[in-house]
Structures are given as structure tokens and as C-alpha cells.
Design a protein around this motif. Structure first.
Motif, PDB file in Angstrom:
ATOM      1  N   ASP A   1       0.822  -1.222   0.000  1.00 18.54           N
ATOM      2  CA  ASP A   1       0.000   0.000   0.000  1.00 18.54           C
ATOM      3  C   ASP A   1       0.847   1.260   0.000  1.00 18.54           C
ATOM      4  OD1 ASP A   1      -2.244  -1.511   0.058  1.00 18.54           O
ATOM      5  OD2 ASP A   1      -2.654  -1.251   2.202  1.00 18.54           O
ATOM      6  N   ARG A   2       2.015   1.186   0.589  1.00 21.49           N
ATOM      7  CA  ARG A   2       2.827   2.399   0.732  1.00 21.49           C
ATOM      8  C   ARG A   2       3.997   2.465  -0.243  1.00 21.49           C
ATOM      9  NH1 ARG A   2       4.414   4.650   6.269  1.00 21.49           N
ATOM     10  NH2 ARG A   2       5.361   2.616   6.572  1.00 21.49           N
ATOM     11  N   LEU A   3       4.043   1.532  -1.194  1.00 22.37           N
ATOM     12  CA  LEU A   3       5.162   1.557  -2.143  1.00 22.37           C
ATOM     13  C   LEU A   3       5.147   2.810  -3.024  1.00 22.37           C
ATOM     14  CD1 LEU A   3       5.711  -2.162  -3.112  1.00 22.37           C
ATOM     15  CD2 LEU A   3       7.431  -0.561  -2.259  1.00 22.37           C
ATOM     16  N   VAL A   4       3.958   3.336  -3.270  1.00 25.71           N
ATOM     17  CA  VAL A   4       3.869   4.569  -4.057  1.00 25.71           C
ATOM     18  C   VAL A   4       4.514   5.733  -3.288  1.00 25.71           C
ATOM     19  CG1 VAL A   4       2.304   6.265  -5.084  1.00 25.71           C
ATOM     20  CG2 VAL A   4       1.820   3.836  -5.319  1.00 25.71           C
ATOM     21  N   ILE A   5       4.226   5.796  -2.002  1.00 20.26           N
ATOM     22  CA  ILE A   5       4.823   6.856  -1.172  1.00 20.26           C
ATOM     23  C   ILE A   5       6.342   6.654  -1.106  1.00 20.26           C
ATOM     24  CG2 ILE A   5       4.825   7.987   1.095  1.00 20.26           C
ATOM     25  CD1 ILE A   5       2.038   6.712   1.544  1.00 20.26           C
ATOM     26  N   ALA A   6       6.751   5.395  -0.967  1.00 25.28           N
ATOM     27  CA  ALA A   6       8.191   5.091  -0.912  1.00 25.28           C
ATOM     28  C   ALA A   6       8.864   5.516  -2.211  1.00 25.28           C
ATOM     29  CB  ALA A   6       8.403   3.596  -0.666  1.00 25.28           C
ATOM     30  N   ARG A   7       8.178   5.267  -3.337  1.00 22.14           N
ATOM     31  CA  ARG A   7       8.750   5.655  -4.634  1.00 22.14           C
ATOM     32  C   ARG A   7       8.914   7.169  -4.735  1.00 22.14           C
ATOM     33  NH1 ARG A   7       4.720   4.448  -8.871  1.00 22.14           N
ATOM     34  NH2 ARG A   7       4.042   6.587  -8.599  1.00 22.14           N
ATOM     35  N   GLU A   8       7.879   7.897  -4.328  1.00 22.17           N
ATOM     36  CA  GLU A   8       7.945   9.358  -4.403  1.00 22.17           C
ATOM     37  C   GLU A   8       9.053   9.906  -3.516  1.00 22.17           C
ATOM     38  OE1 GLU A   8       3.930  10.409  -3.473  1.00 22.17           O
ATOM     39  OE2 GLU A   8       3.243  10.012  -5.527  1.00 22.17           O
ATOM     40  N   GLU A   9       9.148   9.356  -2.312  1.00 27.56           N
ATOM     41  CA  GLU A   9      10.183   9.811  -1.390  1.00 27.56           C
ATOM     42  C   GLU A   9      11.563   9.502  -1.962  1.00 27.56           C
ATOM     43  OE1 GLU A   9      10.625   9.173   3.282  1.00 27.56           O
ATOM     44  OE2 GLU A   9      11.551   7.569   2.126  1.00 27.56           O
ATOM     45  N   PHE A  10      11.711   8.296  -2.489  1.00 26.11           N
ATOM     46  CA  PHE A  10      12.991   7.861  -3.028  1.00 26.11           C
ATOM     47  C   PHE A  10      13.461   8.774  -4.172  1.00 26.11           C
ATOM     48  CE2 PHE A  10      15.312   5.042  -6.059  1.00 26.11           C
ATOM     49  CZ  PHE A  10      16.433   4.823  -5.283  1.00 26.11           C
ATOM     50  N   HIS A  11      12.555   9.066  -5.086  1.00 26.20           N
ATOM     51  CA  HIS A  11      12.955   9.905  -6.224  1.00 26.20           C
ATOM     52  C   HIS A  11      13.200  11.357  -5.807  1.00 26.20           C
ATOM     53  CE1 HIS A  11      12.940   6.980  -9.489  1.00 26.20           C
ATOM     54  NE2 HIS A  11      11.990   6.380  -8.808  1.00 26.20           N
ATOM     55  N   ALA A  12      12.517  11.800  -4.765  1.00 28.52           N
ATOM     56  CA  ALA A  12      12.784  13.150  -4.238  1.00 28.52           C
ATOM     57  C   ALA A  12      14.197  13.209  -3.660  1.00 28.52           C
ATOM     58  CB  ALA A  12      11.751  13.501  -3.167  1.00 28.52           C
ATOM     59  N   ILE A  13      14.602  12.134  -3.016  1.00 25.69           N
ATOM     60  CA  ILE A  13      15.960  12.075  -2.450  1.00 25.69           C
ATOM     61  C   ILE A  13      16.996  12.142  -3.577  1.00 25.69           C
ATOM     62  CG2 ILE A  13      17.605  10.537  -1.272  1.00 25.69           C
ATOM     63  CD1 ILE A  13      15.097   9.490   0.318  1.00 25.69           C
ATOM     64  N   LEU A  14      16.726  11.375  -4.648  1.00 25.38           N
ATOM     65  CA  LEU A  14      17.682  11.338  -5.767  1.00 25.38           C
ATOM     66  C   LEU A  14      17.816  12.698  -6.446  1.00 25.38           C
ATOM     67  CD1 LEU A  14      16.993   7.936  -7.554  1.00 25.38           C
ATOM     68  CD2 LEU A  14      18.546   8.440  -5.673  1.00 25.38           C
ATOM     69  N   GLU A  15      16.774  13.526  -6.338  1.00 21.08           N
ATOM     70  CA  GLU A  15      16.804  14.853  -6.940  1.00 21.08           C
ATOM     71  C   GLU A  15      17.695  15.831  -6.191  1.00 21.08           C
ATOM     72  OE1 GLU A  15      15.257  16.269  -9.747  1.00 21.08           O
ATOM     73  OE2 GLU A  15      15.137  14.127 -10.184  1.00 21.08           O
ATOM     74  N   GLU A  16      17.991  15.501  -4.945  1.00 22.49           N
ATOM     75  CA  GLU A  16      18.758  16.429  -4.103  1.00 22.49           C
ATOM     76  C   GLU A  16      20.157  16.664  -4.681  1.00 22.49           C
ATOM     77  OE1 GLU A  16      18.012  18.176  -1.359  1.00 22.49           O
ATOM     78  OE2 GLU A  16      15.917  17.496  -1.364  1.00 22.49           O
ATOM     79  N   GLU A  17      20.471  17.918  -4.899  1.00 23.60           N
ATOM     80  CA  GLU A  17      21.742  18.312  -5.492  1.00 23.60           C
ATOM     81  C   GLU A  17      22.938  17.722  -4.734  1.00 23.60           C
ATOM     82  OE1 GLU A  17      21.611  19.900  -8.372  1.00 23.60           O
ATOM     83  OE2 GLU A  17      23.790  19.666  -8.488  1.00 23.60           O
ATOM     84  N   GLU A  18      22.865  17.784  -3.415  1.00 24.70           N
ATOM     85  CA  GLU A  18      24.014  17.355  -2.609  1.00 24.70           C
ATOM     86  C   GLU A  18      24.198  15.842  -2.575  1.00 24.70           C
ATOM     87  OE1 GLU A  18      24.710  20.702   0.723  1.00 24.70           O
ATOM     88  OE2 GLU A  18      22.798  19.661   0.811  1.00 24.70           O
ATOM     89  N   LEU A  19      23.216  15.115  -3.119  1.00 19.53           N
ATOM     90  CA  LEU A  19      23.323  13.649  -3.140  1.00 19.53           C
ATOM     91  C   LEU A  19      23.564  13.113  -4.541  1.00 19.53           C
ATOM     92  CD1 LEU A  19      20.447  12.731  -0.645  1.00 19.53           C
ATOM     93  CD2 LEU A  19      22.910  12.730  -0.209  1.00 19.53           C
ATOM     94  N   LYS A  20      23.816  14.032  -5.470  1.00 17.05           N
ATOM     95  CA  LYS A  20      23.983  13.643  -6.877  1.00 17.05           C
ATOM     96  C   LYS A  20      25.085  12.603  -7.081  1.00 17.05           C
ATOM     97  CE  LYS A  20      21.251  16.261  -9.679  1.00 17.05           C
ATOM     98  NZ  LYS A  20      19.892  16.039  -9.164  1.00 17.05           N
ATOM     99  N   GLY A  21      26.147  12.690  -6.275  1.00 25.09           N
ATOM    100  CA  GLY A  21      27.273  11.783  -6.469  1.00 25.09           C
ATOM    101  C   GLY A  21      27.185  10.503  -5.651  1.00 25.09           C
ATOM    102  N   ALA A  22      26.119  10.341  -4.897  1.00 22.61           N
ATOM    103  CA  ALA A  22      26.039   9.191  -3.984  1.00 22.61           C
ATOM    104  C   ALA A  22      25.599   7.921  -4.705  1.00 22.61           C
ATOM    105  CB  ALA A  22      25.083   9.504  -2.836  1.00 22.61           C
ATOM    106  N   VAL A  23      26.249   6.836  -4.332  1.00 22.72           N
ATOM    107  CA  VAL A  23      25.884   5.505  -4.823  1.00 22.72           C
ATOM    108  C   VAL A  23      24.633   5.059  -4.058  1.00 22.72           C
ATOM    109  CG1 VAL A  23      26.679   3.103  -4.672  1.00 22.72           C
ATOM    110  CG2 VAL A  23      28.247   4.901  -5.428  1.00 22.72           C
TER     111      VAL A  23
END
Ligand SMILES: Nc1nc2c(ncn2[C@@H]2O[C@H](COP(=O)(O)OP(=O)(O)OP(=O)(O)O)[C@@H](O)[C@H]2O)c(=O)[nH]1
Ligand SMILES: [Mg+2]
Length: 156
Positions: free
Chosen positions: A72-94
Motif C-alpha cells: 500500500d505504501r510503495l507509491v509513497i516510498a517511490r515518491e520519497e525515493f525519487h525526491a531524495i535522488l533529486e537532491e543536489e548534494e546527493l547527486k554523487g552518492a551511490v
């Protein structure tokens, strides 16, 4: 809620310290995973979303933990996850994704979690997904090995 820790990886170039963020929705299994990995390092708790950013600079890796049975919450997890990936300071993180709670009936496997989180949309970054059960202690070290090797070979 999240957690942050640093880990020393020994390599041919000597010891290298990596700062790793463990993120994911509440109840995903983050605390259980860190306990299982028996990290000797100091683990600090990241309070909540607005403060996450303070922990982003100098982060080499993100471990994103998903409760694979909480469909039920995988959609929320997906949105949160992609928001994290958008963060400029995390661009280089594996990015290492743990499809956790594989021991529970109805848990989606790694392929289904990959689809739900739309991991194919990840660009210009090294990532991998592992099936884990933090309760049984399965899959965690395999994931950490991948992370360690990826960071040793220069990261993203
Ligand atoms: N069956 C099963 N339960 C798990 C697994 N991993 C964690 N849990 C359980 O899920 C619940 C939440 O685990 P936590 O480790 O506290 O989750 P968290 O991500 O730290 O949650 P917050 O601190 O609220 O953000 C606990 O009851 C754990 O015992 C797993 O692999 N399998
Ligand atoms: Mg926790």
C-alpha cells in the motif's frame, strides 16, 4: 526518519571513510538492519524530513530500505525515493536498495520492487537492489559487499 553512519573500507589505497545515509519510510526496518550489521561506528538518528538535508553534504552512499510487504505504501516510498535522488548534494552518492522483509508472506521480490520504485529511471549513478530479511539477517552483507566494492572502485 533516517540514520547516518560512517564506515571505514580498507582498500589498496589505504583506509577510506565513507559516510552512509540509511533512509526509508517509517517501519521499513532501518534500525533493525543497522543493529544486524552490528556497526561499531557511531550511528546518529536523523529526525525528520525537513532536517534530512543537513545530513546530505559529503555523503558517499545511500541505503534505501523498503518494506516489500507494505504494498500500500510503495507509491509513497517511490515518491520519497525519487525526491531524495533529486537532491543536489546527493547527486554523487551511490544507491543501495534493500527490498526488506522478504520473510513475510506477500512480500514483493527484487524485480517487483524495482518496478514499483521505478528504478530504471535512475540515471548517471551506480545502484543495486538486494532482497533482505533484517529479522533473519539475510541479504544484508551481500548488499554491503556490493557497496564496499563500488565505493572502493571510485563510487559513482
Ligand atoms: N518480518 C520482518 N520484520 C521486520 C524486518 N525488518 C524489520 N522488521 C520489523 O519491522 C518493525 C520496524 O522495524 P524498524 O527497524 O524499527 O524500522 P525503522 O525503519 O527503523 O522504523 P522507524 O524508526 O520508525 O523509521 C519492527 O517490528 C521490526 O522487527 C524483516 O526483515 N522481516
Ligand atoms: Mg528506526
Amino acid at each position: 526518519m533516517g540514520l547516518v553512519f560512517t564506515r571505514l573500507f580498507s582498500s589498496v589505497f589505504g583506509n577510506k571513510e565513507a559516510r552512509i545515509l540509511v533512509l526509508g519510510l517509517d517501519n521499513a526496518g532501518k534500525t533493525t538492519i543497522l543493529y544486524r550489521l552490528q556497526m561499531g561506528e557511531v550511528v546518529s538518528t536523523i529526525p525528520s524530513w525537513p532536517y534530512w538535508r543537513c545530513y546530505f553534504p559529503n555523503t558517499q552512499a545511500i541505503i534505501y530500505v523498503v518494506d516489500s510487504s507494505d504494498t500500500d505504501r510503495l507509491v509513497i516510498a517511490r515518491e520519497e525515493f525519487h525526491a531524495i535522488l533529486e537532491e543536489e548534494e546527493l547527486k554523487g552518492a551511490v544507491v543501495l536498495i534493500f527490498a526488506n522483509k522478504q520473510d513475510l508472506p506477500g512480500a514483493l521480490d527484487d524485480a517487483a520492487v524495482t518496478e514499483s520504485l521505478e528504478l530504471h529511471k535512475i540515471k548517471n549513478r551506480q545502484w543495486s537492489i538486494f532482497k533482505t530479511s533484517a529479522i533473519k539477517g539475510e541479504g544484508l552483507f551481500e548488499g554491503l559487499d556490493w557497496l564496499s566494492n563500488t565505493l572502493k572502485s571510485g563510487g559513482s
